[in-house]
Structures are given as C-alpha cells and as structure tokens.
Design a protein around this motif. Structure first.
Motif, PDB file in Angstrom:
ATOM      1  N   ALA A   9      -7.798  67.329 -32.441  1.00 52.13           N
ATOM      2  CA  ALA A   9      -7.749  67.532 -33.671  1.00 52.13           C
ATOM      3  C   ALA A   9      -9.102  68.088 -34.054  1.00 52.13           C
ATOM      4  O   ALA A   9      -9.302  68.830 -35.298  1.00 52.13           O
ATOM      5  CB  ALA A   9      -7.447  66.056 -34.559  1.00 52.13           C
ATOM      6  N   THR A  10     -10.207  68.092 -33.265  1.00 53.44           N
ATOM      7  CA  THR A  10     -11.296  68.524 -33.410  1.00 53.44           C
ATOM      8  C   THR A  10     -12.141  68.432 -34.691  1.00 53.44           C
ATOM      9  O   THR A  10     -12.226  69.230 -35.417  1.00 53.44           O
ATOM     10  CB  THR A  10     -11.409  70.022 -33.153  1.00 53.44           C
ATOM     11  N   ALA A  11     -12.356  67.064 -34.996  1.00 55.14           N
ATOM     12  CA  ALA A  11     -12.762  66.699 -36.341  1.00 55.14           C
ATOM     13  C   ALA A  11     -14.046  67.126 -36.693  1.00 55.14           C
ATOM     14  O   ALA A  11     -14.872  67.247 -35.284  1.00 55.14           O
ATOM     15  CB  ALA A  11     -12.830  65.273 -36.650  1.00 55.14           C
ATOM     16  N   ASP A  12     -14.436  67.452 -37.887  1.00 49.19           N
ATOM     17  CA  ASP A  12     -16.024  67.910 -38.058  1.00 49.19           C
ATOM     18  C   ASP A  12     -16.910  66.727 -38.159  1.00 49.19           C
ATOM     19  O   ASP A  12     -18.074  66.638 -37.924  1.00 49.19           O
ATOM     20  CB  ASP A  12     -16.025  68.744 -39.457  1.00 49.19           C
ATOM     21  N   PHE A  13     -16.081  65.635 -38.571  1.00 51.40           N
ATOM     22  CA  PHE A  13     -16.944  64.222 -38.941  1.00 51.40           C
ATOM     23  C   PHE A  13     -16.248  63.091 -38.383  1.00 51.40           C
ATOM     24  O   PHE A  13     -14.994  63.280 -38.367  1.00 51.40           O
ATOM     25  CB  PHE A  13     -17.136  63.951 -40.511  1.00 51.40           C
ATOM     26  N   LEU A  14     -16.560  62.126 -37.812  1.00 51.25           N
ATOM     27  CA  LEU A  14     -16.073  60.905 -37.465  1.00 51.25           C
ATOM     28  C   LEU A  14     -16.736  59.684 -38.181  1.00 51.25           C
ATOM     29  O   LEU A  14     -17.711  59.514 -37.834  1.00 51.25           O
ATOM     30  CB  LEU A  14     -16.102  60.845 -35.991  1.00 51.25           C
ATOM     31  N   ILE A  15     -15.898  58.970 -38.881  1.00 47.90           N
ATOM     32  CA  ILE A  15     -16.186  57.677 -39.486  1.00 47.90           C
ATOM     33  C   ILE A  15     -15.679  56.595 -38.716  1.00 47.90           C
ATOM     34  O   ILE A  15     -14.350  56.647 -38.345  1.00 47.90           O
ATOM     35  CB  ILE A  15     -15.724  57.805 -40.721  1.00 47.90           C
ATOM     36  N   GLY A  16     -16.482  55.826 -38.114  1.00 47.41           N
ATOM     37  CA  GLY A  16     -16.101  54.628 -37.236  1.00 47.41           C
ATOM     38  C   GLY A  16     -16.771  53.416 -37.325  1.00 47.41           C
ATOM     39  O   GLY A  16     -17.760  53.310 -37.528  1.00 47.41           O
ATOM     40  N   ILE A  17     -16.213  52.370 -36.914  1.00 49.29           N
ATOM     41  CA  ILE A  17     -16.666  51.014 -36.485  1.00 49.29           C
ATOM     42  C   ILE A  17     -17.566  51.293 -35.233  1.00 49.29           C
ATOM     43  O   ILE A  17     -17.437  52.131 -34.590  1.00 49.29           O
ATOM     44  CB  ILE A  17     -15.545  49.823 -36.250  1.00 49.29           C
ATOM     45  N   ASP A  18     -18.331  50.339 -34.786  1.00 51.90           N
ATOM     46  CA  ASP A  18     -19.208  50.308 -33.520  1.00 51.90           C
ATOM     47  C   ASP A  18     -18.281  50.712 -32.486  1.00 51.90           C
ATOM     48  O   ASP A  18     -18.743  51.317 -31.701  1.00 51.90           O
ATOM     49  CB  ASP A  18     -19.912  49.031 -33.469  1.00 51.90           C
ATOM     50  N   LYS A  19     -17.404  50.029 -32.334  1.00 50.51           N
ATOM     51  CA  LYS A  19     -16.476  50.183 -31.073  1.00 50.51           C
ATOM     52  C   LYS A  19     -15.841  51.617 -30.985  1.00 50.51           C
ATOM     53  O   LYS A  19     -16.044  52.304 -29.729  1.00 50.51           O
ATOM     54  CB  LYS A  19     -15.245  49.365 -31.107  1.00 50.51           C
ATOM     55  N   ALA A  20     -15.519  52.200 -32.141  1.00 53.25           N
ATOM     56  CA  ALA A  20     -14.951  53.642 -31.763  1.00 53.25           C
ATOM     57  C   ALA A  20     -16.243  54.439 -31.787  1.00 53.25           C
ATOM     58  O   ALA A  20     -16.017  55.757 -31.023  1.00 53.25           O
ATOM     59  CB  ALA A  20     -14.329  53.844 -33.438  1.00 53.25           C
ATOM     60  N   LEU A  21     -17.416  54.018 -32.337  1.00 51.90           N
ATOM     61  CA  LEU A  21     -18.658  55.353 -32.091  1.00 51.90           C
ATOM     62  C   LEU A  21     -18.991  55.220 -30.456  1.00 51.90           C
ATOM     63  O   LEU A  21     -19.365  56.167 -30.061  1.00 51.90           O
ATOM     64  CB  LEU A  21     -19.601  54.740 -32.947  1.00 51.90           C
ATOM     65  N   ALA A  22     -19.001  53.987 -30.366  1.00 52.30           N
ATOM     66  CA  ALA A  22     -19.369  53.656 -28.603  1.00 52.30           C
ATOM     67  C   ALA A  22     -18.327  54.629 -27.724  1.00 52.30           C
ATOM     68  O   ALA A  22     -18.753  55.527 -26.786  1.00 52.30           O
ATOM     69  CB  ALA A  22     -19.331  52.434 -28.164  1.00 52.30           C
ATOM     70  N   ALA A  23     -17.090  54.507 -28.134  1.00 46.32           N
ATOM     71  CA  ALA A  23     -16.006  55.327 -27.395  1.00 46.32           C
ATOM     72  C   ALA A  23     -16.287  56.856 -27.695  1.00 46.32           C
ATOM     73  O   ALA A  23     -16.081  57.633 -26.836  1.00 46.32           O
ATOM     74  CB  ALA A  23     -14.897  54.896 -27.639  1.00 46.32           C
ATOM     75  N   ALA A  24     -16.747  57.059 -28.877  1.00 45.44           N
ATOM     76  CA  ALA A  24     -16.950  58.555 -29.055  1.00 45.44           C
ATOM     77  C   ALA A  24     -17.969  59.115 -28.212  1.00 45.44           C
ATOM     78  O   ALA A  24     -17.883  60.272 -27.851  1.00 45.44           O
ATOM     79  CB  ALA A  24     -17.253  58.673 -30.561  1.00 45.44           C
ATOM     80  N   SER A  25     -19.041  58.373 -28.056  1.00 48.85           N
ATOM     81  CA  SER A  25     -20.353  58.833 -27.229  1.00 48.85           C
ATOM     82  C   SER A  25     -19.875  58.789 -25.681  1.00 48.85           C
ATOM     83  O   SER A  25     -20.314  59.899 -25.153  1.00 48.85           O
ATOM     84  CB  SER A  25     -21.392  57.745 -27.301  1.00 48.85           C
ATOM     85  N   VAL A  26     -18.949  58.073 -25.127  1.00 44.71           N
ATOM     86  CA  VAL A  26     -18.735  57.880 -23.985  1.00 44.71           C
ATOM     87  C   VAL A  26     -17.521  59.135 -23.427  1.00 44.71           C
ATOM     88  O   VAL A  26     -17.621  59.679 -22.612  1.00 44.71           O
ATOM     89  CB  VAL A  26     -18.028  56.440 -23.445  1.00 44.71           C
ATOM     90  N   LEU A  27     -16.566  59.296 -24.501  1.00 44.17           N
ATOM     91  CA  LEU A  27     -15.417  60.081 -24.421  1.00 44.17           C
ATOM     92  C   LEU A  27     -15.686  61.157 -24.663  1.00 44.17           C
ATOM     93  O   LEU A  27     -14.760  62.266 -24.613  1.00 44.17           O
ATOM     94  CB  LEU A  27     -14.211  59.375 -24.794  1.00 44.17           C
ATOM     95  N   GLY A  28     -16.715  61.711 -25.510  1.00 41.36           N
ATOM     96  CA  GLY A  28     -17.081  62.803 -25.760  1.00 41.36           C
ATOM     97  C   GLY A  28     -16.342  63.422 -27.053  1.00 41.36           C
ATOM     98  O   GLY A  28     -15.770  64.656 -27.115  1.00 41.36           O
ATOM     99  N   TRP A  29     -15.826  62.667 -28.026  1.00 42.56           N
ATOM    100  CA  TRP A  29     -15.142  62.723 -29.065  1.00 42.56           C
ATOM    101  C   TRP A  29     -15.918  63.632 -30.120  1.00 42.56           C
ATOM    102  O   TRP A  29     -17.309  63.542 -30.151  1.00 42.56           O
ATOM    103  CB  TRP A  29     -14.703  61.661 -29.818  1.00 42.56           C
ATOM    104  N   PRO A  30     -15.369  64.530 -30.715  1.00 39.23           N
ATOM    105  CA  PRO A  30     -16.084  65.678 -31.643  1.00 39.23           C
ATOM    106  C   PRO A  30     -16.402  65.117 -33.011  1.00 39.23           C
ATOM    107  O   PRO A  30     -15.882  64.268 -33.451  1.00 39.23           O
ATOM    108  CB  PRO A  30     -15.141  66.760 -31.751  1.00 39.23           C
ATOM    109  N   GLY A  31     -17.497  65.580 -33.616  1.00 40.73           N
ATOM    110  CA  GLY A  31     -17.561  65.249 -35.141  1.00 40.73           C
ATOM    111  C   GLY A  31     -19.065  64.743 -35.160  1.00 40.73           C
ATOM    112  O   GLY A  31     -19.416  63.838 -34.341  1.00 40.73           O
ATOM    113  N   ARG A  32     -19.619  65.134 -36.427  1.00 41.35           N
ATOM    114  CA  ARG A  32     -20.904  64.322 -37.005  1.00 41.35           C
ATOM    115  C   ARG A  32     -20.480  62.767 -37.205  1.00 41.35           C
ATOM    116  O   ARG A  32     -19.463  62.609 -37.739  1.00 41.35           O
ATOM    117  CB  ARG A  32     -21.404  65.122 -38.025  1.00 41.35           C
ATOM    118  N   ARG A  33     -21.282  62.045 -36.592  1.00 46.64           N
ATOM    119  CA  ARG A  33     -20.951  60.554 -36.591  1.00 46.64           C
ATOM    120  C   ARG A  33     -21.334  60.025 -37.779  1.00 46.64           C
ATOM    121  O   ARG A  33     -22.737  59.843 -37.979  1.00 46.64           O
ATOM    122  CB  ARG A  33     -21.205  59.911 -35.437  1.00 46.64           C
TER     123      ARG A  33
END
Length: 902
Positions: A444-468
């Motif tokens: 989906a290549t989001a421009d922004f990612l709004i997440g709880i801690d667990k999701a933000l940690a996964a975003a960092s490890v897995l390289g999810w796109p978007g300003r956090r």
C-alpha cells in the motif's frame, strides 16, 4: 550467436542492423551494429497487419531475450503487434563500442535505431530495470509516435535523502565493482538468482550467452557505474529530465511489478505512480526483480492494449458500465438513491444535540470495567483537533495513512480525522499475521503510519513505509529508536491551538464522493490478502445499507467484536464498545467479556463472528448474573465472516432470547450482500428437507439481497470454471455469484488484473463464491469457485456434502477437497472430530463409512476420508477453511507420504 539455441525464440526474429550514430561519444559518421529481435517479418509472412509497435528495452544485465513472450504473443492473429526488442549497445549481441555510454547517450542511441528502422506510430514503449528509464526517455523525445508506456520493475528517480539499494551500493564499491561486474560474471549470476521460481537451466544459459568473457561484459560494468547515486553524478541531470518529464506524458500507462525486488522496491513504484497517477498498476505477489521471467506478462500486456485500444491506436472503444437490471427473482424493494452524506456527517449534530454528554465510544478492560470512553461532544472535538493537527503536519488529500491501532477510541478518532482531511486510510489488521500484514502495508506504500508501540517496532524491523506517528507520547529516546516524529496526543494539542480561531469551522465538509477514502484488506484466506479500495461515496453507501437493512440508527448501542462494524458505529450514530478480547483472534471473545461489554452500555446490538460465538457458548457458565441479564435484553445479533451453523445460532438464542439473530453474507469487497434471520434459515432448511421449494438445499442459505443490492450468477462450466459473461437468475443454476450495489468496492488496489477479472461482467462484481437461487428468491452459497472439485463426469461444490457430514455425531467440522488432475479428481472428505483425534491421517473404517453415506445423501461420492485434529483456518475469522491447502496435504497422504500437519 545461434538463435536456434535460445529456448522460446523463433530464429526468424533475430536480426542485425547497422545504424549511423549521432552520439557525442562517437566520432562523426560512426556506424554501429545493433542486434534486435523483431517479429515484423513474421507478421508479414502470415498476412497480418500490425496494430502498432511495442518497443522493448531491457536493463542490466539482461538482453532482448527477456521479451520473448511478447514477441511470440504479438505474432498471433488475436492481437497482431510488431514487437521490436533491442540489444542496447555494449549489451546482448550488439556491438561492443569501446566507449562509456551514459544515460543520455543511450536514450540518443535508441533514437538513432528507431530512425534507422523507420519506426512510425503508434508505439508503446516497454521497459525493465534501466530499460525503463531509457525507453521513457525515448518516449519523451518522440511524443508524436508514443501512444502508451509499459514499465516493469524500474525507477526514474533516486531521492536525494535516501541511499540507493544496498545491492547496487555493493556493486559500485571500488573494491568490488570491476571484479563483480566485468572480470567475473558474478553480477549476472546474482541477478539471475533473483528469479522466483529459479530460471530453468537452459533459460539461464541463454541469458548468460552474450556475456561470456570479460571483454563482452564491459557494458555491464559501465551500466552499473552510470547509476546516479547522488546529484553530483554526471547522469543525474538526464535522469531528472526523464523523471520530471513523465509528469507531462499523458498517455495510457501500465506498471507490472514484482514486489520481492531487493533493487527496485515498492517505494520506486510509489514514485512512478505519483508521476503517472492515471496508470494501471498490478503487483504480482511473490514475484521479484526479473518479473518477465517470474510471471506471464504477455497476457496482461495485450489485454491492456485491447482495453486502451481507442487511446492507443485511435479505434475501438472501452466498455462502459451498463445499468443493472433488477428484473429478476433477486430484485429488492424499489431503490432510492439518497443524497451523499460523508461518513462523519452526523457526528456534529450528535455533538451539539441533547445526547452530547452521552458515551459515544468505549473500551472494555479485562476486569469488566470501562477503561476509556468518549462522549459524542468529546469524540467530535478530538476528531476536529486531530484533523487540524494532521493537516498542519502535512497529511492531506490523497495521502495514504496506515492505521496500526486496535479498535477503540484511538482508532475511531484517527480514522475519522484522516477521512476529514481527505487522506486515504489503509487498514491491514493484525489478524493477517506478521507476514501477511507486512506484505499488505508494504504494497500500500503509505505516506504516514499511525501505530501503537508494537506496530511501530514492527515497522522499524520490517521496513514498513511512512512517516511514523505514535498513538501515545513517547520519550525522546524511544521516539528516536522507532523513528517517530510525533504522537496523536501532540497532534491533537497542536490542532486545538491551530483551530482555536476557526470559529467552529468544520474540516472536510466538502468532499468528492468519488475520491478514494480507504484501502481495506481481505482476510487472505484464499491467497495473499488483497487491498480493496473504497471511495467516500461507497463508504457512505455501506453505512446507509447497514442502517436500512438492520435498522441500526442513532440511539442504537453496539458491541462490535469485528473492526469494520466498530468503525461504522459512530457513522450510524450508535454507541459503540469494543469488548475485552484479542481482535486479531475472534475466538478469544469469552461470554464474560461479551456480557460485560453489553452490560456497560445496555447494548441493543451485538456483532460477533462464528468463531467468537462458539467460544462465547463454550464459556457461558462464567457469566455473572448482571451480564446474563444484559444479554437477555439484546435486540439484534449479527454474525458473519463464515457460514454459521443453525445449531450455533440456536445456542446463541438461548443466551439472547429477545434478539433477532441474523447472519449477513458479504465480503470485504461488499459488506453486506444478503441477510437472513434464524427463523428464515429454519424455514429454508425445512423447504429443502421437504422438497417443497425448487432449488432449496445443497448449500448454506444466505437469504435475499440487502437494501440496494442485486444478485445473479454466471453458470459453471464442466471444467469447474465460470467463463461466461451473461448473468442469470434461473432457479437451481449453480454459478459464480455476482453482486451489484452502491457499496461495492471501487477496485482492487494496485491489482489491475484482479480488478479486471472481478469486473469481467459489466456492471457486476464477481465474488469468487459459487451458489444458486431457489424458487423463493433466496441465495444458497455452495463454496468458493477455487474449491470446486472436477470429478469424472461431474462438478462438485463442497458445502452441501460438508453440511451433510457435519450432521453426524462426533464430527465437528468437515471439508471437501479434490485430489488429482482436473476433470478426474477424487473427492476427499477431511473431518475434524469431537473430541479431536491425536494425529492426522486416514479415518477408521467405521467413521469413513458413516462419512461416505452422509456425503452420498448429498449426491457426492467420496473416495477417501481423512481426519485432522483441527482444520486449517484463516487467521482473521478463525473459521474459513483453507481447502486448497487441505487438497495438497490430502494428495501427499494418499500418495503414501507422512501425514504431518495440514
């Protein structure tokens, strides 16, 4: 050079041509020898006049061989196109020039070649890797010829604030570059190894053939050295000219993409979409960098050419959506189209009305108390403040915002705030599992990612796109580790300050109903989860359909164990509460948690999936007296996501005796489609047993269309497919179910081929389910089209036989699967027993005999019966059985393999 030894190549295509060079790196009058593959002569010999020309340009380190499937398909009478696939100079079998040719030179070289060929329009360029940049650069310089652009895994822009892919950085390193690209064939072998599945040995040899010896690999090394890694690179200006020029290229465009590409990842696709917003896009999940090898691209390319025939070749026409007739046994009450109201339309009124201090959204704690809640006034204020804060931080129309927040107050506020500012919310719930969710959010290549801690940690490890953006405020150290810019709380405060002078002005009051609003992901139970794109108008229509069908309006009180209904609650004006459960695993909902949530708001409506209901029934002895009384006052129970057994509904009725029990049928692409109550299910089953209504039986009765929806089927063929395009509503005719309604999705996101297939019958969405109508106008679902079994002389749909087997004592869940070649498949019944068996394998003689007899009563001859401790189900619903997986497992077991776990 022996063309006859190249697999998949007609030797007639191979030719050489001498071309006068106008490149600045060549002396005046220099003539270069080019090799290319060209099916033009073949078309002429067959008496076929080409529609136009596909100009195909390879990248590094491939050659024209990459385009052999296009050459072959283009030589057919079905879609005669001349295909010219070039070998760039210093590459393939073209001349080794001894000069360093940069990007601008290569674009110029291609122009010299097409001039020498006398190429005229219409031309559609096709490019891969650096051939994408070169072909589009040529297109910009030949606007009078170009009528279309096709791109596969390429890039035309390298952001100055990010590094080029690590594989290319390694290839450019001084200690590696010459040895890796020229002295040895390492660069070629590494590139070829990216194919998924691996290249056949003969194909791999063909790709290597032109590059045997270091002297023939100079171009490979020079190509790598010409990558503009930064703005100081000599080819950066040329790349920038191409990148910016594409914004003005208003021709049809098709992008075919392999997301498993370590070089050109989805971020480059996102960049291209920004430059070609009108492009058709299809991502082939599982495919990688060598997309033309990984997948069939010829079929979609020529299909796309036919769709855009009018724009490309100046004749033909695109098919316009036709109106849908309601004159059928499925017709609903006369449809009225209400004026468009945005999803959030009623929130302001509720916030200013007499109920403004009443609870609007609540969350439950595990101890049965309300952990958080917002009144209508607070909800509206928080949405407005956050919307203003998002707008000030750069979130605007068309920006994609991935919401990684559990259902509850935070998700509700974030969702409605994003919609108000015109952003597109991307909802890929954790029920997809880590792998599925990662695949979804990357695509989906989001421009922004709004997440709880667990999701933000996964975003960092897995390289999810978007300003956090975090849900909660974090410490500076934690923000730095997770790459978080700000939080919802901070944005809300910022918005409150920035909006202080708004004078009550509402954001988002003017919205285009045709504008994209949301990308919701399917459960992934029948393949990789698909993004489903909804417009604002379609989301509003979903709200209106639910309200009209189930009577859920302002003042209702809703307990939602399913995220979509929880998010629709405020739009319906319903008080909404999320029970204490793991929403990613519906079967974690307990009777106590449900009862506590119902009691907390005196709920009138409950939505729970079949898996959740099962656990509620199983744990009903834990109910407190207060919760038990509260459940007795529920007026409406909705359960969907998978077929709901009548016995389960009957048990739920005992818990909620005043409730009207309904099992709407629908899907992520259209929610809901039909509706049926428990009483109507019982009546339908009675009709089936008595044979008093023609067509009743052999499936799950899901009732009649909901408000505003129309249904039909495309009849099944003998091979188990539904190849037709004429919808019918004849009684007893089994086929793929079609639906047309205002709330049906706009498209599958970045899945052009999938969308085209689903819309293959004009005006309808093909659901992929199979079923039939009875004489009373009710729809009976018989299973998935992909799960139809093609036995000798007959086509078997699974659900009817499964239902018959599940009536047996000791059988909890049954599944029918086909084993063997299509047309001669053996029907296998896979049974989950109660109590469960300790290990999977062949069923005992007694159980096998009972299962066979039960299936035969449904008209199905079962060849083998297997047992499993538990059926493999989807993660989101814990209910949809993966029959394709079962079929593979059953094949292995029946062939004598170790059973293991299905």
């Amino acid at each position: 050079m022996v063309a006859a030894n190249w697999p998949g190549v007609d030797p007639e295509w191979s030719r050489t041509i001498r071309v006068r060079s106008t490149s600045e790196v060549d002396a005046p009058g220099t003539v270069r020898r080019w090799h290319l593959m060209d099916n033009g002569a073949q078309l002429s010999n067959r008496g076929l006049a080409p529609i136009g020309t596909l100009l195909c340009v390879h990248g590094n380190p491939t050659w024209s061989y990459l385009w052999r499937t296009l050459l072959s398909a283009g030589a057919s009478p079905a879609h005669p196109w001349r295909v010219v696939a070039v070998d760039q100079l210093d590459m393939g079998y073209s001349e080794r020039t001894g000069t360093f040719r940069r990007l601008a030179d290569r674009i110029n070289d291609l122009g010299d070649l097409t001039d020498a060929l006398g190429l005229d329009g219409p031309v559609v360029t096709v490019g891969h890797d650096w051939g994408g940049v070169i072909s589009t650069g040529w297109a910009l310089e030949h606007p009078q010829l170009v009528r279309g652009v096709v791109l596969t895994n390429t890039a035309v822009h390298q952001p100055s604030d990010s590094l080029i892919p690590s594989a290319l950085r390694l290839a450019l390193h001084p200690a590696v570059h010459k040895w890796g690209t020229t002295t040895s064939d390492a660069f070629l072998r590494v590139t070829h190894s990216l194919a998924t599945p691996p290249l056949p040995a003969d194909v791999g040899r063909a790709f290597m053939a032109p590059y045997r010896g270091a002297g023939r690999r100079t171009g490979v090394g020079n190509f790598v050295a010409d990558i503009p890694a930064d703005a100081d690179h000599p080819s950066f200006p040329a790349l920038t000219r191409v990148a910016e020029g594409l914004r003005g290229l208003k021709v049809p465009a098709l992008m075919l993409w392999g997301p498993r590409d370590p070089i050109f990842s989805d971020r480059y696709l996102k960049d291209l979409i920004g430059r070609f917003p009108h492009a058709d896009v299809h991502r082939f999940e599982g495919a990688g960098h060598l997309l033309p090898e990984d997948r069939d691209i010829a079929t979609p390319v020529f299909d796309w050419l036919s769709v855009h025939g009018s724009a490309i070749v100046g004749h033909g026409s695109q098919v316009a959506a036709a109106p849908v007739s309601g004159e059928s046994v499925t017709e609903t009450a006369e449809e009225t189209v209400p004026a468009f109201r945005p999803l959030w339309d009623s929130l302001g009124e509720l916030a200013a009305g007499p109920a403004r201090e009443d609870v609007a959204v609540a969350e439950m704690a595990p101890d049965g108390s309300v952990s958080r809640s917002l009144s209508w006034q607070q909800l509206d204020r928080k949405i407005l403040d956050l919307a203003e804060g998002l707008r000030e931080t750069g979130v605007g129309h068309g920006n994609r915002v991935s919401l990684m927040v559990p259902p509850g107050t935070d998700l509700t506020v974030a969702l409605y705030a994003c919609l108000k500012v015109g952003a597109v919310v991307v909802v890929a719930d954790a029920g997809l599992g880590t792998k599925g969710m990662s695949r979804a959010v990357k695509g989906a290549t989001a421009d922004f990612l709004i997440g709880i801690d667990k999701a933000l940690a996964a975003a960092s490890v897995l390289g999810w796109p978007g300003r956090r953006i975090s849900v909660r405020g974090l410490s500076a150290a934690r923000r730095r580790i997770l790459g978080v810019e700000t939080s919802l709380a901070a944005l809300g405060r910022r918005g409150a300050r920035g909006g202080a002078g708004r004078g009550g002005e509402l954001l988002g009051t003017s919205v285009d109903p045709a504008a994209p609003a949301a990308v919701l992901f399917t459960s992934g139970s029948t393949g990789p989860a698909k993004g489903v794109l909804y417009t604002h108008g379609q989301l509003a229509a979903m709200r209106d359909t639910v309200a009209a069908t189930f009577g859920i309006r302002s003042g209702a009180r809703l307990v939602a164990g399913f995220a979509p209904f929880a998010l629709l609650g405020p739009a319906l004006g319903a008080v909404s509460v999320t029970p204490a459960m793991d929403v990613t695993a519906p079967s974690t909902l307990t009777a106590r948690a449900l009862g506590d949530a119902v009691a907390a708001i005196d709920a009138t409506v409950v939505f729970a999936s079949p898996a959740a209901l099962r656990n509620v029934i199983a744990s009903r002895d834990d109910l407190s007296g207060t919760a038990r009384i509260a459940l007795r006052n529920v007026e409406l129970l909705l359960s969907a996501g998978a077929p709901v057994p009548e016995s389960l509904l009957a048990q739920a009725q005992q818990l909620m005796p005043q409730a009207s029990l309904h099992t709407p049928y629908g899907m992520t692409e259209a929610l809901p489609v039909t509706d049926i109550s428990l009483e109507e299910i019982q009546a339908a089953d009675a009709d089936a047993a008595a044979g008093t209504v023609i067509g009743a039986g052999n499936g799950v009765c899901v009732g009649k269309p909901v408000h505003g929806a129309y249904l039909a089927v495309v009849p099944l063929a003998a091979d188990g497919t539904a190849p037709g395009s004429s919808p019918v509503t004849d009684v007893g005719v089994t086929g793929e179910i079609l639906v047309s309604a205002p709330h049906v999705k706009e498209a599958y996101d970045r899945l052009w081929l999938t969308q085209r297939e689903s819309a293959g019958v004009t005006g309808w969405h093909r659901t992929g389910d199979v079923g039939h109508f009875d004489a009373a106008g009710r729809l009976w679902v018989e299973g998935r089209l992909a799960h139809v079994v093609t036995a000798p002389g007959t086509v078997v749909t699974p659900v009817g036989a499964e239902q018959s087997i599940e009536r047996l004592d000791g059988v909890r869940v049954a599944a029918i699967a086909g084993v063997g070649p299509s047309g001669t498949q053996a029907v296998v019944a896979v049974v989950e027993t109660a109590p469960p068996v300790p290990k999977a394998g062949p069923a005992g003689p007694q159980l096998a005999g009972r299962v066979r007899r039960a299936a035969s009563e449904a008209g199905v001859d079962v060849s083998a019966v297997l047992v499993v401790p538990a059926q493999p189900t989807d993660i989101r619903h814990n209910a949809k059985i993966d029959r394709t997986r079962l079929a593979r497992w059953a094949s292995r077991v029946l062939a004598g393999g170790r059973p293991g776990k299905p």
